[in-house]
Motif scaffolding. Structure first.
Motif, PDB file in Angstrom:
ATOM      1  N   THR A   1      31.923  30.147  36.474  1.00  0.00           N
ATOM      2  CA  THR A   1      32.914  30.746  35.572  1.00  0.00           C
ATOM      3  C   THR A   1      32.343  31.969  34.874  1.00  0.00           C
ATOM      4  O   THR A   1      32.988  33.024  34.788  1.00  0.00           O
ATOM      5  N   SER A   2      31.113  31.846  34.383  1.00  0.00           N
ATOM      6  CA  SER A   2      30.485  32.959  33.693  1.00  0.00           C
ATOM      7  C   SER A   2      30.263  34.144  34.633  1.00  0.00           C
ATOM      8  O   SER A   2      30.545  35.293  34.296  1.00  0.00           O
ATOM      9  N   LEU A   3      29.775  33.853  35.859  1.00  0.00           N
ATOM     10  CA  LEU A   3      29.510  34.914  36.826  1.00  0.00           C
ATOM     11  C   LEU A   3      30.806  35.576  37.297  1.00  0.00           C
ATOM     12  O   LEU A   3      30.848  36.792  37.522  1.00  0.00           O
ATOM     13  N   SER A   4      31.875  34.779  37.434  1.00  0.00           N
ATOM     14  CA  SER A   4      33.157  35.347  37.858  1.00  0.00           C
ATOM     15  C   SER A   4      33.710  36.313  36.825  1.00  0.00           C
ATOM     16  O   SER A   4      34.305  37.351  37.165  1.00  0.00           O
ATOM     17  N   LYS A   5      33.546  35.979  35.538  1.00  0.00           N
ATOM     18  CA  LYS A   5      33.989  36.904  34.494  1.00  0.00           C
ATOM     19  C   LYS A   5      33.216  38.220  34.581  1.00  0.00           C
ATOM     20  O   LYS A   5      33.779  39.301  34.376  1.00  0.00           O
ATOM     21  N   GLU A   6      31.936  38.094  34.895  1.00  0.00           N
ATOM     22  CA  GLU A   6      31.121  39.306  35.029  1.00  0.00           C
ATOM     23  C   GLU A   6      31.586  40.140  36.221  1.00  0.00           C
ATOM     24  O   GLU A   6      31.644  41.370  36.145  1.00  0.00           O
ATOM     25  N   LEU A   7      31.946  39.451  37.323  1.00  0.00           N
ATOM     26  CA  LEU A   7      32.477  40.167  38.473  1.00  0.00           C
ATOM     27  C   LEU A   7      33.795  40.859  38.140  1.00  0.00           C
ATOM     28  O   LEU A   7      34.049  41.984  38.573  1.00  0.00           O
ATOM     29  N   ASP A   8      34.621  40.164  37.369  1.00  0.00           N
ATOM     30  CA  ASP A   8      35.918  40.731  36.992  1.00  0.00           C
ATOM     31  C   ASP A   8      35.731  42.008  36.179  1.00  0.00           C
ATOM     32  O   ASP A   8      36.500  42.966  36.310  1.00  0.00           O
ATOM     33  N   SER A   9      34.693  42.036  35.345  1.00  0.00           N
ATOM     34  CA  SER A   9      34.428  43.242  34.554  1.00  0.00           C
ATOM     35  C   SER A   9      34.015  44.408  35.429  1.00  0.00           C
ATOM     36  O   SER A   9      34.153  45.571  35.056  1.00  0.00           O
ATOM     37  N   HIS A  10      33.487  44.103  36.637  1.00  0.00           N
ATOM     38  CA  HIS A  10      33.122  45.137  37.616  1.00  0.00           C
ATOM     39  C   HIS A  10      34.276  45.439  38.560  1.00  0.00           C
ATOM     40  O   HIS A  10      34.120  46.235  39.489  1.00  0.00           O
ATOM     41  N   ASP A  11      35.434  44.760  38.329  1.00  0.00           N
ATOM     42  CA  ASP A  11      36.588  44.893  39.220  1.00  0.00           C
ATOM     43  C   ASP A  11      36.212  44.495  40.641  1.00  0.00           C
ATOM     44  O   ASP A  11      36.667  45.099  41.628  1.00  0.00           O
ATOM     45  N   GLN A  12      35.388  43.443  40.769  1.00  0.00           N
ATOM     46  CA  GLN A  12      34.936  42.987  42.074  1.00  0.00           C
ATOM     47  C   GLN A  12      35.173  41.490  42.265  1.00  0.00           C
ATOM     48  O   GLN A  12      34.481  40.839  43.060  1.00  0.00           O
ATOM     49  N   LEU A  13      36.161  40.943  41.579  1.00  0.00           N
ATOM     50  CA  LEU A  13      36.435  39.512  41.695  1.00  0.00           C
ATOM     51  C   LEU A  13      36.844  39.139  43.119  1.00  0.00           C
ATOM     52  O   LEU A  13      36.629  38.000  43.560  1.00  0.00           O
ATOM     53  N   ARG A  14      37.391  40.108  43.839  1.00  0.00           N
ATOM     54  CA  ARG A  14      37.814  39.836  45.214  1.00  0.00           C
ATOM     55  C   ARG A  14      36.642  39.469  46.126  1.00  0.00           C
ATOM     56  O   ARG A  14      36.837  38.906  47.217  1.00  0.00           O
ATOM     57  N   SER A  15      35.420  39.789  45.720  1.00  0.00           N
ATOM     58  CA  SER A  15      34.265  39.505  46.561  1.00  0.00           C
ATOM     59  C   SER A  15      33.971  38.014  46.683  1.00  0.00           C
ATOM     60  O   SER A  15      33.207  37.611  47.555  1.00  0.00           O
ATOM     61  N   VAL A  16      34.559  37.179  45.818  1.00  0.00           N
ATOM     62  CA  VAL A  16      34.367  35.721  45.922  1.00  0.00           C
ATOM     63  C   VAL A  16      35.698  35.020  46.166  1.00  0.00           C
ATOM     64  O   VAL A  16      35.827  33.826  45.954  1.00  0.00           O
ATOM     65  N   LEU A  17      36.703  35.778  46.636  1.00  0.00           N
ATOM     66  CA  LEU A  17      38.012  35.193  46.856  1.00  0.00           C
ATOM     67  C   LEU A  17      37.966  34.092  47.904  1.00  0.00           C
ATOM     68  O   LEU A  17      38.574  33.023  47.741  1.00  0.00           O
TER      69      LEU A  17
END
Length: 841
Positions: free
Chosen positions: A815-831
């Motif tokens: 959850t913490s790492l996904s929020k960090e990815l979202d801040s990079h606009d890269q959440l799709r990388s773990v879709l």
């Protein structure tokens, strides 16, 4: 040792020249074999014109031996136990071996008198074994001359030689430009024409022009050619040029012909003659009478607005198919004629390209196409050249001047036989030429390649200092009247500068403005900007026209040193004095580019466009500046204009592909980048970028191919090694992935954040989740980018699935790492993994 004189001459209609083919022997032998050599001389008198001179050891002079070998058609070595131990025989053989590299090379003929083993490098020239009497040797010498590496045939150039003859014996043309691509044979054509059309060694003088040839350098070169005194050290550029022009005039008035090779260095950006070439041409225009021609070779056609009737030029094209076929066969190619003709056509009949490719035949059609592009850029296949030969070529590239064979062998730490093997190998691949002074030099087309290779070595500064010292010592021991003095002096000044010994370089000779500026330019290219400044200041004359290029380079050097205020002031001064000069305006823009002031940089580039004959490069500059502003649309538009205007260089194509990729036009980006790679296949960075784009288009096979080739081209290009390791891991080739990762880890400076990411992936796919956790933690400590964060998500999930950590702990981390990815606009990388393991998200 015996000197037998004669010369090959051809009769040619209309030239008042008539002669017959005459053979000249230079018989090299040990003192113990002198009776045999004298008897051989007597027997040879019966079938050839012979003028034999005996030289006692006490009277032996370098010039006499040199002249004898230079004027001989055949070098005959009487090989025996005594000659194998003779220093003089070794010396003579070395000189003949160098001349063998010339286009008009001497024939080397070895006669083995006893059982003394013949060295490997001499075996191709072995003509008789066990000969013990003069009669059998004379019979062998009267037979066919040895085939290996005889004089290179001069093919399919009669029309061009006719054009030179017409200009030479006409009364209108004063300057003839022979233009053509690098390596097409411009210099060889002129030399062949003058050999056929003139009589005597002093009928013409040749000046080799380089980027460093300014007024004082020209004065030194001309003075050396005519045997006169140069202007005194410290003389001004006007005095140096006037003296040089007077010497040019004097020789021309005697009917002599001046040849200037490489005058593209004296052309302005728009193709018009620069100040030195203009002065030389004006002198030629003013001369009246018969045979006052000057001949000039250039990679670029000159743009001359007036007195067109006094100037003529032609462009040298490649060999026609039948003549290219003949050349390949003479070089040992044995494939069927149809196959060889297709090779000639694929390489456009380029003589040097044919020489380079001949030893590599047969090649598939695809390999030949790639070879064509490699020839057009580097001409070198690193896998075929021995390391010792490669180092020799690097040292020749660095020296760019006469290095004595003994000095070169000492720097290579090799013996005489090893040195001769290195020279033979370099000659085999057409990489070295004979400069006429008894010294080897690189073909100009490959000097930059080996210079770049030399600079990439971690020992290049140490070796530069060593070569500089050898050259400085050579200058000290040479007499000023020695033909090698001037080129050695110019090379020593530059080498001492590159070695950081400015004071010594300056003290060798003052006023060498061209050499000083060129040395500064090489330091600039090595990013040694502070070291370049003293050379630039020393090169300044106070004359605006002479100093302009030097001041432009100084302004850019100041900008890179962070002295932007001084750089801008100097740039503004140059713009004020030269408001319509496109190079001045462009460099003013470069100063702003270096200072990261992108809008002002673009403004100066745009101001230069109307004043440049072809502004394609300026549009490339604008594209690069817009990319730095993240203006990808503007970058695409500018790069497209550059390409449409003929500026489709690999560099511009790579810029265009990068801009397209950032606009998510990846299919077009892949096509454009593939074009850049086809134009410059030996560029590891271009292949890596193509591989990265191919990954985005889903073309995994192409991506892996490009990463692999990139790593083969440059084993230190860790980006491609790591990308290949990552892709191999994804396909399950874990052993191959580990091998590539290990290669990358051996490269100095490989970033921990990337290498540990790949290491973590390999461990994860191997089932070693604890190892993966350790590696990805190290990667995140180095850089917390999207790639590392996304892989960390996968590692935490794998550890939970393996029971190493609890589901709750893994969920909290994910959850913490996904929020960090979202801040990079890269959440799709773990879709994909979120769909497979939704319980952790």
């Amino acid at each position: 040792m015996n000197l037998l004189y004669g010369r090959r001459r051809w009769s040619r209609s209309g030239t008042a020249r008539l002669g017959i083919l005459v053979t000249r022997f230079f018989i090299s032998h040990a003192s113990a074999d002198k009776p045999l050599a004298l008897e051989l001389k007597r027997l040879l008198d019966g079938n050839a014109w012979v003028d034999l001179h005996e030289l006692d050891v006490g009277d032996l002079l370098l010039k006499q031996i040199s002249d004898g070998i230079e004027n001989a058609s055949d070098f005959t070595l009487l090989w025996s136990e005594s000659s194998a131990e003779s220093r003089w025989v070794s010396f003579e053989l070395h000189m003949a071996f160098i001349r063998w590299l010339e286009d008009s090379a001497i024939a080397i003929r070895v006669i083995r008198l006893d059982t003394t083993p013949v060295p490997l490098y001499l075996r191709p020239f072995l003509q008789a074994r066990g000969a013990t009497d003069a009669a059998s040797i004379a019979k062998a010498l009267a037979g066919e001359r040895p085939a290996p590496h005889a004089r290179k045939p001069f093919l399919n150039r009669n029309q061009e030689i006719g054009a030179i003859e017409e200009a030479l014996y006409g009364v209108d043309v004063r300057a003839l430009f022979v233009c053509g691509l690098p390596g097409i044979g411009k210099r060889s054509l002129v030399r062949e024409a003058l050999t056929r059309l003139t009589i005597g060694a002093n009928a013409s003088h040749t000046i080799s022009v380089t980027a460093a040839t300014a007024e004082t350098e020209l004065n030194l070169l001309v003075s050396r050619a005519v045997g006169g005194n140069e202007v005194e050290d410290g003389s001004g550029v006007h005095e140096a040029l006037a003296d040089a022009l007077a010497k040019l005039e004097q020789f021309a008035e005697l009917g002599g012909i001046w040849v200037f090779e490489g005058v593209e260095h004296w052309l302005r950006e728009d193709g018009a003659p620069g100040r030195i070439l203009s002065a030389i041409l004006e002198g030629a225009y003013a001369r009246e009478g018969y045979s006052r021609l000057i001949i000039l070779t250039s990679r670029r056609r000159p743009r001359i607005a007036q007195v067109e009737s006094r100037v003529s030029s032609f462009f040298l094209n490649g060999l026609a198919a039948p003549h290219g076929l003949m050349l390949l066969k003479n070089l040992g190619a044995s494939q069927p004629d149809a196959e060889l003709v297709s090779v000639v056509k694929e390489l456009d009949g380029h003589p040097l390209a044919l020489e380079v490719v001949a030893p590599r035949l047969p090649l598939t059609a695809a390999d030949l196409r790639e070879q064509r592009h490699e020839i057009a850029t580097d001409l070198v296949d690193p896998s075929t050249i021995a390391p010792a030969t490669w180092l020799m070529l690097e040292l020749l590239a660095l020296a760019d001047g006469p290095l004595a064979g003994e000095d070169l062998a000492a720097m290579l730490e090799t013996d005489a036989d090893g040195f001769k093997r290195d020279v033979a190998e370099a000659s085999h691949y057409s990489l070295v030429v004979y400069d006429g002074l008894g010294s080897l030099s690189l073909h100009p087309l490959v000097r930059d390649y080996f210079l770049r290779s030399f600079r990439s070595s971690p020992k290049h500064k140490e070796r530069t200092a060593r070569v500089a010292e050898y050259m400085r010592t050579a200058v000290e021991r040479l007499q000023r009247t020695d033909p090698q003095y001037v080129p050695s002096l110019l090379a020593a000044v530059k080498l001492l500068g590159l070695a950081g010994r400015f004071d010594e370089a300056r003290d060798l000779r003052g006023g060498l403005t061209g050499t000083l500026t060129q040395t500064a330019l090489e330091l600039y290219h090595e990013r040694r900007y502070a070291e370049a400044l003293p050379f630039l200041d020393e090169a300044l004359t106070g004359i605006d026209e002479v100093d302009r290029n030097t001041l432009q380079l100084k302004a850019k050097s100041l900008a890179y040193l962070g002295r932007l205020g001084e750089a801008r002031d100097l740039g503004d001064h140059l713009v004020e004095a030269n408001p319509t000069d496109p190079s001045v305006l462009r460099d003013r823009g470069r100063i702003e580019f270096i200072g990261r002031n992108w809008p002002d940089a673009i403004s100066f580039f745009q101001k230069a466009i109307p004043h440049r004959h072809n502004p394609a490069q300026l549009w490339s500059d604008i594209a690069q500046a817009r990319m730095r502003m993240d203006d990808w649309t503007g970058a695409v538009a500018a790069a497209r204009i550059a390409i449409d205007r003929g500026g489709d260089t690999p560099w511009t194509l790579a810029l265009y592909a990068e801009a397209l990729e950032n606009l998510d036009e990846v299919e077009e980006a892949e096509r454009v980048m593939a074009r850049a790679v086809s134009r410059e296949p030996a560029n590891a960075a271009y292949r890596h970028r193509l591989g990265r784009i191919a990954q985005r288009t889903g073309n995994s096979a192409l991506a892996m191919e490009q990463f692999r080739k990139s790593g083969e081209i440059d084993g230190n290009y860790f980006q491609s090694l790591l990308s290949l390791a990552s892709m191999l891991a994804d396909t399950g080739e874990l052993d191959g992935a580990r091998t590539e990762l290990e290669r990358a880890m051996r490269v100095p400076g490989v970033p921990m954040g990337v290498s540990k990411n790949v290491e973590a992936k390999i461990s994860l796919l191997s089932g070693n989740t604890s190892g993966a956790a350790s590696s990805i933690a190290a990667a995140l400590d180095d850089v917390r980018d999207a790639a590392n964060i996304a892989l960390a998500v996968r590692v935490w999930i794998a550890r939970a699935e393996a029971g190493e950590v609890s589901t709750g702990q893994a969920r909290a981390q994910v959850t913490s790492l996904s929020k960090e990815l979202d801040s990079h606009d890269q959440l799709r990388s773990v879709l994909d993994v979120s769909r497979e393991f939704p319980q952790y998200f």
